[in-house]
Write an enzyme that holds these catalytic residues in place. Structure first.
Site, PDB file in Angstrom:
ATOM      1  N   ARG A   1       0.841  -1.196   0.000  1.00 53.46           N
ATOM      2  CA  ARG A   1       0.000   0.000   0.000  1.00 53.46           C
ATOM      3  C   ARG A   1       0.872   1.240   0.000  1.00 53.46           C
ATOM      4  O   ARG A   1       0.949   1.979   0.982  1.00 53.46           O
ATOM      5  CB  ARG A   1      -0.932  -0.033   1.194  1.00 53.46           C
ATOM      6  CG  ARG A   1      -2.050  -1.009   0.932  1.00 53.46           C
ATOM      7  CD  ARG A   1      -3.064  -1.006   1.999  1.00 53.46           C
ATOM      8  NE  ARG A   1      -4.362  -1.358   1.447  1.00 53.46           N
ATOM      9  CZ  ARG A   1      -5.451  -1.470   2.156  1.00 53.46           C
ATOM     10  NH1 ARG A   1      -5.431  -1.232   3.435  1.00 53.46           N
ATOM     11  NH2 ARG A   1      -6.587  -1.799   1.590  1.00 53.46           N
TER      12      ARG A   1
ATOM     13  N   GLN B   1      -1.229   2.651  -5.705  1.00 51.45           N
ATOM     14  CA  GLN B   1      -2.639   2.912  -5.361  1.00 51.45           C
ATOM     15  C   GLN B   1      -3.594   2.533  -6.486  1.00 51.45           C
ATOM     16  O   GLN B   1      -4.683   2.032  -6.246  1.00 51.45           O
ATOM     17  CB  GLN B   1      -2.833   4.382  -4.993  1.00 51.45           C
ATOM     18  CG  GLN B   1      -2.914   4.566  -3.493  1.00 51.45           C
ATOM     19  CD  GLN B   1      -3.015   6.012  -3.079  1.00 51.45           C
ATOM     20  OE1 GLN B   1      -3.048   6.913  -3.925  1.00 51.45           O
ATOM     21  NE2 GLN B   1      -3.048   6.249  -1.794  1.00 51.45           N
TER      22      GLN B   1
ATOM     23  N   ASP C   1      -4.736  -1.074  -6.365  1.00 48.64           N
ATOM     24  CA  ASP C   1      -5.223  -1.551  -5.074  1.00 48.64           C
ATOM     25  C   ASP C   1      -6.625  -2.158  -5.207  1.00 48.64           C
ATOM     26  O   ASP C   1      -7.643  -1.521  -4.944  1.00 48.64           O
ATOM     27  CB  ASP C   1      -5.217  -0.387  -4.078  1.00 48.64           C
ATOM     28  CG  ASP C   1      -5.582  -0.814  -2.676  1.00 48.64           C
ATOM     29  OD1 ASP C   1      -5.955  -1.990  -2.480  1.00 48.64           O
ATOM     30  OD2 ASP C   1      -5.511   0.035  -1.767  1.00 48.64           O
TER      31      ASP C   1
ATOM     32  N   SER D   1      -8.954  -2.366  -2.070  1.00 50.29           N
ATOM     33  CA  SER D   1      -9.745  -1.157  -1.802  1.00 50.29           C
ATOM     34  C   SER D   1     -10.927  -1.063  -2.761  1.00 50.29           C
ATOM     35  O   SER D   1     -12.029  -0.682  -2.358  1.00 50.29           O
ATOM     36  CB  SER D   1      -8.877   0.102  -1.920  1.00 50.29           C
ATOM     37  OG  SER D   1      -7.996   0.177  -0.833  1.00 50.29           O
TER      38      SER D   1
ATOM     39  N   TYR E   1      -2.897  -0.606   8.394  1.00 46.78           N
ATOM     40  CA  TYR E   1      -3.807  -1.613   8.933  1.00 46.78           C
ATOM     41  C   TYR E   1      -3.820  -1.571  10.455  1.00 46.78           C
ATOM     42  O   TYR E   1      -2.923  -1.018  11.083  1.00 46.78           O
ATOM     43  CB  TYR E   1      -3.354  -3.014   8.501  1.00 46.78           C
ATOM     44  CG  TYR E   1      -3.515  -3.291   7.029  1.00 46.78           C
ATOM     45  CD1 TYR E   1      -4.769  -3.433   6.466  1.00 46.78           C
ATOM     46  CD2 TYR E   1      -2.399  -3.428   6.210  1.00 46.78           C
ATOM     47  CE1 TYR E   1      -4.920  -3.703   5.122  1.00 46.78           C
ATOM     48  CE2 TYR E   1      -2.530  -3.710   4.852  1.00 46.78           C
ATOM     49  CZ  TYR E   1      -3.802  -3.846   4.323  1.00 46.78           C
ATOM     50  OH  TYR E   1      -3.948  -4.117   2.992  1.00 46.78           O
TER      51      TYR E   1
HETATM   52  P1  NAD Z   1      -9.056  -3.682   6.825  1.00 41.21           P
HETATM   53  O1  NAD Z   1     -10.027  -4.180   5.797  1.00 41.21           O
HETATM   54  O2  NAD Z   1      -7.868  -4.513   7.152  1.00 41.21           O
HETATM   55  O3  NAD Z   1      -9.856  -3.442   8.192  1.00 41.21           O
HETATM   56  C1  NAD Z   1     -11.055  -2.709   8.236  1.00 41.21           C
HETATM   57  C2  NAD Z   1     -11.057  -1.803   9.448  1.00 41.21           C
HETATM   58  O4  NAD Z   1     -11.220  -2.582  10.637  1.00 41.21           O
HETATM   59  C3  NAD Z   1      -9.776  -1.000   9.638  1.00 41.21           C
HETATM   60  O5  NAD Z   1     -10.096   0.383   9.631  1.00 41.21           O
HETATM   61  C4  NAD Z   1      -9.271  -1.463  11.000  1.00 41.21           C
HETATM   62  O6  NAD Z   1      -8.641  -0.413  11.721  1.00 41.21           O
HETATM   63  C5  NAD Z   1     -10.549  -1.909  11.673  1.00 41.21           C
HETATM   64  N1  NAD Z   1     -10.361  -2.808  12.835  1.00 41.21           N
HETATM   65  C6  NAD Z   1      -9.478  -3.847  12.979  1.00 41.21           C
HETATM   66  N2  NAD Z   1      -9.607  -4.396  14.209  1.00 41.21           N
HETATM   67  C7  NAD Z   1     -10.594  -3.712  14.849  1.00 41.21           C
HETATM   68  C8  NAD Z   1     -11.181  -3.804  16.142  1.00 41.21           C
HETATM   69  N3  NAD Z   1     -10.775  -4.703  17.026  1.00 41.21           N
HETATM   70  N4  NAD Z   1     -12.170  -2.928  16.458  1.00 41.21           N
HETATM   71  C9  NAD Z   1     -12.578  -1.978  15.581  1.00 41.21           C
HETATM   72  N5  NAD Z   1     -12.062  -1.839  14.341  1.00 41.21           N
HETATM   73  C10 NAD Z   1     -11.075  -2.693  13.982  1.00 41.21           C
HETATM   74  O7  NAD Z   1      -8.537  -2.245   6.459  1.00 41.21           O
HETATM   75  P2  NAD Z   1      -8.676  -1.414   5.112  1.00 41.21           P
HETATM   76  O8  NAD Z   1     -10.061  -0.954   4.982  1.00 41.21           O
HETATM   77  O9  NAD Z   1      -8.130  -2.213   3.986  1.00 41.21           O
HETATM   78  O10 NAD Z   1      -7.705  -0.171   5.341  1.00 41.21           O
HETATM   79  C11 NAD Z   1      -7.232   0.295   6.559  1.00 41.21           C
HETATM   80  C12 NAD Z   1      -6.569   1.660   6.381  1.00 41.21           C
HETATM   81  O11 NAD Z   1      -5.615   1.669   5.331  1.00 41.21           O
HETATM   82  C13 NAD Z   1      -7.540   2.775   6.067  1.00 41.21           C
HETATM   83  O12 NAD Z   1      -7.205   3.882   6.845  1.00 41.21           O
HETATM   84  C14 NAD Z   1      -7.298   3.105   4.643  1.00 41.21           C
HETATM   85  O13 NAD Z   1      -7.586   4.456   4.337  1.00 41.21           O
HETATM   86  C15 NAD Z   1      -5.824   2.811   4.525  1.00 41.21           C
HETATM   87  N6  NAD Z   1      -5.492   2.520   3.119  1.00 41.21           N
HETATM   88  C16 NAD Z   1      -4.343   3.029   2.586  1.00 41.21           C
HETATM   89  C17 NAD Z   1      -4.022   2.773   1.265  1.00 41.21           C
HETATM   90  C18 NAD Z   1      -2.782   3.317   0.642  1.00 41.21           C
HETATM   91  O14 NAD Z   1      -2.072   4.034   1.251  1.00 41.21           O
HETATM   92  N7  NAD Z   1      -2.506   2.959  -0.599  1.00 41.21           N
HETATM   93  C19 NAD Z   1      -4.858   2.002   0.487  1.00 41.21           C
HETATM   94  C20 NAD Z   1      -6.012   1.485   1.054  1.00 41.21           C
HETATM   95  C21 NAD Z   1      -6.314   1.759   2.386  1.00 41.21           C
END
Ligand code: NAD
Length: 385
Positions: free
Chosen positions: A122, A127, A130, A133, A229
């Site tokens: 990531r 991006q 991805d 996402s 994450y």
């Molecule tokens: P994910 O699918 O792994 O998890 C979903 C959400 O569950 C996350 O926000 C995580 O913090 C939350 N979670 C995990 N354990 C938990 C708990 N015990 N209680 C409550 N919530 C909990 O994550 P995702 O949606 O793939 O992405 C996470 C982060 O990464 C986001 O902030 C997103 O914006 C960021 N992201 C960055 C890039 C990049 O930089 N290229 C790309 C995609 C996402």
């Protein structure tokens, strides 16, 4: 060079890895594209549309498997399909290398190069590739639409001559990509939305969508793993979230839960007590079902009714929106192909950070360190099968 597009074999899969609109740039590089008959039908792409875009269409799946240099897929081909792929060919798709690495050993041992969408780092440069996402965006939207359809209430507040109807209350657990899209969709439908996430950084994003962020004091522990994450929490920290969820469930009409920790079973955040606290007619959508589920009562893939509460645990929501899920996925795949196909030739620079991160195996050897470790831990019996 030849690219093969298979009809996805997994039950219930409706997406396709590349659409006719994806082929222009590939054909311009002199690349042949062969498509299995009906591969794109469920995603709105007829065989004729592929032919018009310059592809050949065939019912001979085996010839696509054995005759292609690159096979973009949605899901990993099964062992019988893998056995037919030629050494040195490339497969790119959602290969589940952290969940089911042993299912890839036929291709690895045959010298097929495997790139996994789940492992693409990531970083900013990647991006546009991805796909996690992209699919999370589709799933977050669809989860709310499904809940709205099931709910015996309206979502928006209505002021009518017959009186006022209050807005639905939606609680989103896990405010990552899917959760944020669920929040945005529920808000567009007029619901009042609350959300919870262990990552403090999620708070600002939740508030920017017009939802309330529920803070839990986790005693200042680190909740962030690498790459944006979440980290896996202790039982004590999880319990604080569970208590908040019971309280919030009591006044929520809909819960959409999306919490995940990469490579780990989904955290069990929703106790039976929380489901029992929900009013009859309420709906809970557990988007973490493919990883076991966030709710203690979830049976992945099964819809249950409990005391008037509907618990949905869909395993493949993007497949229920196949046109746009395929469109987004195909763009991610095309952008990835841009890294390994130059002027119509396959050129894999395995030192490239994105390729090295995403590569399950190259020339018969595991590349990604996490996958290599998991494969090493496999029974020798499984490796030799
Ligand atoms: P994910 O699918 O792994 O998890 C979903 C959400 O569950 C996350 O926000 C995580 O913090 C939350 N979670 C995990 N354990 C938990 C708990 N015990 N209680 C409550 N919530 C909990 O994550 P995702 O949606 O793939 O992405 C996470 C982060 O990464 C986001 O902030 C997103 O914006 C960021 N992201 C960055 C890039 C990049 O930089 N290229 C790309 C995609 C996402």
């Amino acid at each position: 060079m030849r690219i093969g597009i298979l009809k996805e074999a997994a039950a219930g899969e409706t997406r396709v890895a590349l659409l006719p609109e994806s082929l222009k740039g590939l054909r311009a590089q002199g690349i042949d594209v062969v498509v299995e008959a009906d591969a794109g039908l469920a995603a709105g792409a007829s065989d004729q549309a592929y032919i018009d875009a310059g592809a050949a269409v065939t019912t001979d799946r085996a010839s696509i498997l054995s005759g292609s240099d690159v096979l973009p897929v949605v899901n990993a081909p099964d062992a019988a399909d893998q056995a037919q792929i030629r050494p040195g060919a490339v497969v790119i798709g959602f290969l589940k290398p952290l969940d089911a690495p042993a299912a890839l050993t036929t291709a690895i041992d045959a010298g097929v190069t495997l790139f996994s969408m789940e492992l693409i780092p990531r970083i900013t440069r990647a991006q546009s590739m991805d796909a996690l996402s992209s699919m999370a965006t589709v799933a977050g939207y669809k989860a709310v639409v499904m809940a709205a359809d099931r709910l015996p209430r309206l979502f928006p507040m209505l002021m009518t001559a017959a009186g006022t109807i209050p807005p639905a209350r939606v609680f989103v657990i896990g405010a990552g990509v899917a959760g944020l899209q669920a929040i945005a969709t529920a808000r567009r439908l007029g619901a009042v939305v609350e959300a919870y996430d262990v990552r403090a950084a999620a708070g600002e994003q939740v508030r920017s969508l017009g939802a309330k962020f529920l803070d839990v004091d986790l005693g200042g522990i680190n909740t962030e793993g690498g790459g944006g994450y979440a980290a896996e929490l202790t039982e004590e920290a999880l319990d604080r979230g569970r208590d908040l969820i019971v309280k919030t469930a009591a006044h929520s009409d809909v819960i959409v839960t999306t919490a995940l920790v990469p490579g780990r079973p989904a955290p069990r955040l929703i106790r039976r007590e929380a489901v029992e606290a929900m009013r009859p007619g309420s709906v809970l959508v557990d988007l973490a079902a493919p990883a076991g589920g966030n709710c203690a009562l979830t049976q992945p893939g099964v819809t249950q009714e409990m005391g008037g509460v509907t618990l949905l645990a869909p395993l493949n929501l993007p497949a229920e929106v196949p046109v746009h899920a395929s469109q987004l996925y195909a763009r991610n795949v095309l952008n990835f192909l841009g890294l390994i196909v130059k002027k119509g030739e396959l050129t894999i620079d395995i030192a490239d950070e994105v390729l090295a991160g995403a590569c399950v195996a190259h020339q018969g050897k595991p590349v990604n360190a996490r996958v290599a470790k998991l494969l090493e831990a496999e029974q020798p019996v499984a490796r030799s099968q």
